[in-house]
Motif scaffolding. Structure first.
Motif, short mmCIF file in Angstrom:
data_model
loop_
_atom_site.label_atom_id
_atom_site.label_comp_id
_atom_site.label_asym_id
_atom_site.label_seq_id
_atom_site.Cartn_x
_atom_site.Cartn_y
_atom_site.Cartn_z
N PHE A 249 0.82 -1.22 0.00
CA PHE A 249 0.00 0.00 0.00
C PHE A 249 0.85 1.26 0.00
O PHE A 249 0.45 2.27 -0.58
CB PHE A 249 -0.93 -0.01 1.21
N ALA A 250 1.99 1.25 0.67
CA ALA A 250 2.84 2.44 0.68
C ALA A 250 3.27 2.82 -0.73
O ALA A 250 3.22 4.00 -1.13
CB ALA A 250 4.06 2.20 1.57
N ILE A 253 0.10 4.06 -2.74
CA ILE A 253 -0.30 5.42 -2.38
C ILE A 253 0.67 6.45 -2.96
O ILE A 253 0.26 7.46 -3.54
CB ILE A 253 -0.38 5.56 -0.85
N ALA A 254 1.96 6.18 -2.81
CA ALA A 254 2.97 7.12 -3.30
C ALA A 254 2.89 7.27 -4.82
O ALA A 254 2.93 8.38 -5.37
CB ALA A 254 4.35 6.66 -2.88
N ASP A 255 2.77 6.14 -5.53
CA ASP A 255 2.70 6.21 -6.99
C ASP A 255 1.44 6.93 -7.46
O ASP A 255 1.48 7.73 -8.41
CB ASP A 255 2.74 4.78 -7.56
N TYR A 256 0.30 6.68 -6.80
CA TYR A 256 -0.95 7.36 -7.18
C TYR A 256 -0.83 8.86 -6.95
O TYR A 256 -1.23 9.66 -7.81
CB TYR A 256 -2.11 6.78 -6.37
N LEU A 279 5.86 7.74 4.20
CA LEU A 279 5.46 6.40 3.78
C LEU A 279 6.60 5.40 3.87
O LEU A 279 6.36 4.19 3.79
CB LEU A 279 4.92 6.44 2.35
N GLY A 280 7.83 5.87 4.03
CA GLY A 280 8.94 4.95 4.22
C GLY A 280 9.69 4.64 2.93
O GLY A 280 9.40 5.18 1.86
N PRO A 281 10.65 3.71 3.02
CA PRO A 281 11.49 3.39 1.85
C PRO A 281 10.72 2.86 0.65
O PRO A 281 11.18 3.01 -0.48
CB PRO A 281 12.46 2.33 2.41
N GLN A 282 9.56 2.22 0.87
CA GLN A 282 8.82 1.67 -0.27
C GLN A 282 8.33 2.77 -1.22
O GLN A 282 7.95 2.47 -2.35
CB GLN A 282 7.63 0.86 0.24
N ALA A 283 8.33 4.00 -0.77
CA ALA A 283 7.90 5.11 -1.61
C ALA A 283 9.06 5.73 -2.39
O ALA A 283 8.85 6.72 -3.11
CB ALA A 283 7.23 6.19 -0.75
N ARG A 324 9.34 -7.62 -0.86
CA ARG A 324 9.17 -6.21 -1.21
C ARG A 324 10.50 -5.47 -1.14
O ARG A 324 10.83 -4.67 -2.01
CB ARG A 324 8.15 -5.56 -0.29
N SER A 325 11.25 -5.72 -0.06
CA SER A 325 12.54 -5.04 0.07
C SER A 325 13.51 -5.49 -1.03
O SER A 325 14.30 -4.69 -1.54
CB SER A 325 13.14 -5.33 1.45
N TRP A 326 13.43 -6.77 -1.43
CA TRP A 326 14.28 -7.26 -2.52
C TRP A 326 13.91 -6.57 -3.83
O TRP A 326 14.80 -6.16 -4.59
CB TRP A 326 14.12 -8.77 -2.64
#
Length: 342
Positions: A249-250, A253-256, A279-283, A324-326
């Motif tokens: 979701f992070a 949300i960031a991409d949207y 949103l953290g590193p996933q963004a 996800r982190s990979w």
């Protein structure tokens, strides 16, 4: 009961719909109440109490009662004690008629202004219409579901009435339309003010409420118990949680937010960089696109470096490895190679 519960639903519908609130304000009950004199009310009440014994005459002989009153009285006598006074079939019938009429007003307004794209009054914007409507309508649907469960208890007086069953089906259908309208209202609001964690959670919650209402209809139509309904809702909730655990979701949300921002489309609101970083590193992929739109800002580049360090620290040990982190690490590596080659 009809007056009390109907007042609760009127309050929720008015608070959810600016059009209804505007119409109620046009009635202006405050100015009307200001013209009422308490002294005159007390005077005429005392006069009525004095005159009433002289005008209230009991006629001798039996008067023929209307057929509908005789039928209602027979129905009330056949009910168990306690049910006819508080929550019996007659009370439930009156409640369902009132609720269907109240919800029909909201359904018609949604059909005209939300689904039909009719122009709202100049003093009401679509943003305010969407923001005001989404969450109170969900509370309304939840209260409606609770009422249906209480009224249509297995073996109760209302459970055996085909008229009440039809009214329940009609009311639940209006509630499902109400939830769908809430989802559309929230979507309109997201199109203007972009996504957040709470808005994503609201979307999922609204879908669960709609499914819960459909399951209530299934319980009534199939003559199942409340235990069956609880199990069905728990299965639905478990499946939803499992599906949500597979969604990043992070990153969504960031991409949207970046794709639908003013910098990307030329309209709407600007990118909220503080929220993107929260949103953290996933963004990070979306943050890189936002930085490219805004130009190389040293402050933003520094904050991005902090997120990269956090990502490296979080994946330093093999126990913290995740798919996800990979994927994020692979994407960032490919991006750094392309920028170096350029």
């Amino acid at each position: 009961m009809p007056i009390a519960l109907g007042g609760v639903f009127v309050f929720l519908l008015v608070s959810a719909n600016p059009l209804l609130e505007k119409w109620v304000s046009l009635l202006n009950p405050g100015n009307t109440a200001s013209h009422i004199s308490l002294g005159r009310v007390l005077l005429w009440a005392a006069a009525l109490s004095v005159v009433w014994p002289f005008i209230h005459v009991r006629w001798s002989g039996r008067r023929e009662m209307p057929a509908y009153i005789v039928t209602a009285a027979a129905l009330m006598q056949t009910m168990p004690s306690g049910q006819s006074n508080f929550f019996g079939a007659a009370t439930i019938l009156r409640l369902l008629i009132l609720f269907n009429l109240l919800f029909a007003v909201q359904t018609i307004l949604d059909a005209v202004y939300l689904w039909g794209n009719a122009a709202l009054p100049t003093d009401i914007s679509y943003a305010s219409y969407a923001h005001r409507g989404a969450y109170p309508l969900i509370v309304t649907a939840l209260l409606a579901a609770g009422f249906v469960l209480a009224a249509m208890r297995p073996g109760g007086p209302a459970d055996q009435s085909p008229v009440i069953r039809s009214l329940v089906y009609l009311w639940v259908a209006q509630n499902v339309l109400l939830v769908i309208s809430s989802i559309l209202l929230l979507d309109l609001y997201v199109q203007i003010y972009l996504l957040t964690w709470w808005r994503v959670a609201a979307f999922i919650w609204m879908i669960l409420v709609a499914l819960g209402l459909v399951l209530i209809v299934g319980r009534i139509a199939l003559n199942r118990s409340n235990a069956w309904l609880i199990r069905a809702n728990l299965i639905t909730l478990t499946a939803t949680l499992y599906a949500c655990s597979l969604v990043n979701f992070a990153a969504v949300i960031a991409d949207y937010n970046v794709s639908h921002s003013r910098e990307a489309t030329g309209k709407g609101v600007a990118i909220d960089m503080d929220y993107l970083f929260s949103l953290g590193p996933q963004a990070l992929p979306a943050i890189d696109r936002a930085i490219a739109f805004r130009g190389l800002d040293p402050a933003l580049v520094s904050r991005r470096g902090c997120l990269v360090e956090q990502q490296v620290k979080d994946t330093a040990f093999w126990r913290s490895w995740g798919f996800r982190s990979w994927r994020l690490r692979r994407a960032m590596g490919a991006q750094s190679k392309s920028s170096t080659a350029g």
